[in-house]
Design an enzyme around this catalytic site. Structure first.
Site, short mmCIF file in Angstrom:
data_model
loop_
_atom_site.label_atom_id
_atom_site.label_comp_id
_atom_site.label_asym_id
_atom_site.label_seq_id
_atom_site.Cartn_x
_atom_site.Cartn_y
_atom_site.Cartn_z
N ASP A 1 40.91 48.33 29.32
CA ASP A 1 40.56 48.54 30.73
C ASP A 1 41.25 49.78 31.29
OD1 ASP A 1 39.28 48.09 33.18
OD2 ASP A 1 40.97 46.92 33.96
N ASN B 1 35.66 50.91 33.23
CA ASN B 1 35.69 50.35 31.88
C ASN B 1 34.30 49.93 31.40
OD1 ASN B 1 36.32 48.16 34.01
ND2 ASN B 1 35.55 46.96 32.30
N GLU C 1 34.22 44.28 36.14
CA GLU C 1 34.73 43.06 35.50
C GLU C 1 33.66 41.97 35.48
OE1 GLU C 1 37.10 45.21 37.00
OE2 GLU C 1 37.52 45.36 34.87
#
Ligand SMILES: [Ca+2]
Ligand SMILES: [Ca+2]
Length: 584
Positions: free
Chosen positions: A320, A278, A201
């Site tokens: 994601d 991701n 992230e």
């Protein structure tokens, strides 16, 4: 008279055992590589994350079984103490009368396996400014020789003396100021400690690193995003993939693909299998292409540090779905042919079976209620059949793009919590969740150490009666054989045993046992806080023990959105529970 006879008989049996047994084993040296490879068969200890290099989480022990489990009672509960609670996602390691667990905030504890008395405790000194996305968890340690090895939230790997808790070596695996962190249990292969990294992230670059278990020195490093150079003993070891084959421009430089769950090891093929997370950022309109090797499984040769094969579950991931889930080797006969297989229950809601020697697609089936983003997986190519309106829209100028409802939610049909495979029933037991999300894209630019999503979301329930569902999956047919629903989202690992039992925990605080063939709930025990750890079992002195961590936390309470009402009353905690059968 009767009692006295029994005592005498027990004493006699004990002395006979002592006379016929070989000299007391010297456990001071600790478990070696062979012991770790044999972990699934050695019922007196738990030496590896997953209870064997394949991580099937299966024990042939059967004293605790469908008949006796009602007599399973606590032996002790040991507190991790202090004010540091939050999620306790660790799997215990059990060796030579000691239980080793990791705790939240990068702590390690050694407890006496019979009494629960604390032997030592290690607290990593974490800097300000660490950036774990999803709670301050840790999923477990590795054991090798005189060492207990674990990863910390500031992206270090630390080896402790297993008898004293003193540091033997401490190595940085990534720059925490750039968003790197680590929470997975390391694995050991050929006397190397092999780890991934977290931080998808924050625009980090996923990698798998192999280090000398005795010194912590880096042996090889394999980035999981195409275009990045691997290393072997400090020298270049080839680029991952082909630069810009599946990424446009420079986005691969901050492309994500975090290997945050750790891997599995198959000595037969000499491969380690790591899931990759991701692509970064979440906003998929910024990065046209498949974005290899994100949301994939990569198989890396243990000796060369090179990717032997890959299989991408979600090409051009825009939700994601982060295909980091564990890839579990198993052998099965399909259509009369003996096959070396591996299975993965992906966050995207599909259960995949591959040939583990070459990554060839065998089959994929849905294991959740709903998948809005794809209408199934093409059974020839193994690629998803994307739906036309399943992807959140592109932002326009400073405005967010079209909001779509997507299911599963980004927390996944299954998240980090490991499934189990029973060699008796031939079934996988998947801790799954049925939920969706509103998701939209927003403009975003990379900035070191800042969140790099370009997306927003709200998680929503999709069923009235449950979010969690423990599901038994037949890997040969793709059929769900049974399911056991749970009101709150499941977030703990699963254990299968030769006693025809499946154990798993719930956020509501229970450790539960189910009949492995029917899914009937046979036993439960309230631990006082949510169970999001992974249970294990072993035997000692002719008795079978079961242990699990209790302590509610993890990603769900941080990101729960509209499903938060299912767990708003659950208390935090931090304790190890150990059980055995009550003998009348
Ligand atoms: Ca073992
Ligand atoms: Ca992610």
């Amino acid at each position: 008279m009767k009692g006295r006879f029994k005592t005498l008989a027990v004493a006699l049996a004990a002395s006979c055992a002592a006379m016929s047994a070989p000299a007391v084993a010297d456990n001071h040296a600790g478990p070696n590589m062979n012991d770790l490879l044999n972990d699934a068969d050695s019922t007196g200890d738990v030496l590896t994350y997953g209870m064997g290099p394949w991580q099937q989480r299966y024990s042939k022990l059967d004293k605790v079984n469908t008949q006796t489990v009602k007599r399973l009672v606590p032996v002790f509960s040991a507190s991790l103490g202090g004010e540091k609670q939050r999620g306790q996602e660790a799997q215990p390691i059990v060796y030579d009368g000691t239980i080793y667990v990791t705790g939240s905030y990068s702590r390690v504890f050694a407890f006496d396996a019979k009494t629960g008395e604390k032997k030592w405790e290690y607290n990593a000194r974490l800097p300000d400014g660490i950036m774990p996305c999803c709670d301050v968890v840790n999923r477990g340690a590795a054991i090798h020789g005189d060492k207990i090895i674990f990863a910390t939230l500031d992206a270090h790997l630390v080896a402790l003396n297993r008898e004293t808790g003193k540091v033997i070596w401490n190595k940085e695996i990534g720059d925490y100021k750039a968003g790197y962190s680590a929470t997975a249990a390391p694995i050991i292969a050929k006397d190397m400690v092999i780890t991934g990294n977290s931080g998808g992230e924050f625009g980090i670059v996923g990698a798998v690193q192999a280090r000398d278990v005795n010194t912590g020195e880096l042996i090889w490093d394999r980035p999981t995003i195409e275009g990045h150079m691997g290393t072997m003993r400090g020298k270049d070891n080839g680029i991952t993939g082909t630069t810009n084959a599946t990424w446009e421009g420079d986005l691969w430089k901050t492309g994500g693909g975090a290997t945050w769950l750790g891997g599995t090891y198959d000595p037969g093929t000499n491969l380690v299998y790591f899931g990759t997370g991701n692509p970064a950022p979440w906003n998929s309109h910024l990065r046209p292409g498949d974005n290899l090797y994100t949301s994939s499984t990569v198989a890396i040769d243990v000796d060369t540090g090179k990717i032997k094969w890959h299989y991408q579950t979600t090409p051009h991931d825009g939700w994601d779905f982060d295909g980091v889930n564990e890839f579990i080797p198993f052998d099965a006969t399909i259509k009369g042919k003996k096959m070396q297989l591996g299975a993965k229950a992906d966050r995207n809601g599909y259960f995949y079976v591959l040939d583990r020697t070459n990554g060839k697609f065998i089959g994929a089936h849905k294991f959740v209620m709903q998948t809005t983003w794809a209408d199934g997986i093409d059974q020839k190519t193994g690629r998803p059949n994307f739906t036309s309106d399943g992807r959140p829209g592109a932002p326009s100028g400073a405005d967010k793009g079209k909001v779509v409802f997507a299911s599963p939610s980004f927390l996944g049909g299954k998240n980090w919590m490991p499934m189990a495979y029973s060699q008796d029933t031939g079934l996988f037991y998947i801790p799954s969740n049925d939920w969706g999300m509103d998701i939209w894209n927003e403009p975003i630019a990379y900035k070191k150490g800042a969140a790099y999503l370009g997306a927003g979301f709200t998680i929503k329930p999709i069923a009235d009666d449950h979010i969690g569902a423990l599901r038994a999956m037949d890997p040969k047919t793709g059929k769900i054989v049974w399911e056991a629903k749970n009101p709150a989202p499941l977030w703990g690992g699963v254990l299968a045993t030769g006693g025809n039992l499946v154990f798993t925990g719930t956020p509501e605080g229970y450790l539960k046992a189910f009949d492995a063939k029917t899914g009937q709930e046979l036993w439960k025990f309230q631990t006082g806080s949510g169970v999001v750890g992974s249970p294990v079992t072993w035997e000692d002195g002719g008795e079978q023990y079961v242990a699990v961590m209790s302590g509610w936390g993890g990603a769900v309470p941080l990101w729960g959105g509209e499903v938060a009402k299912t767990f708003k009353d659950i208390s935090q905690g931090g304790s190890l529970w150990v059980f055995k059968l009550y003998n009348q």
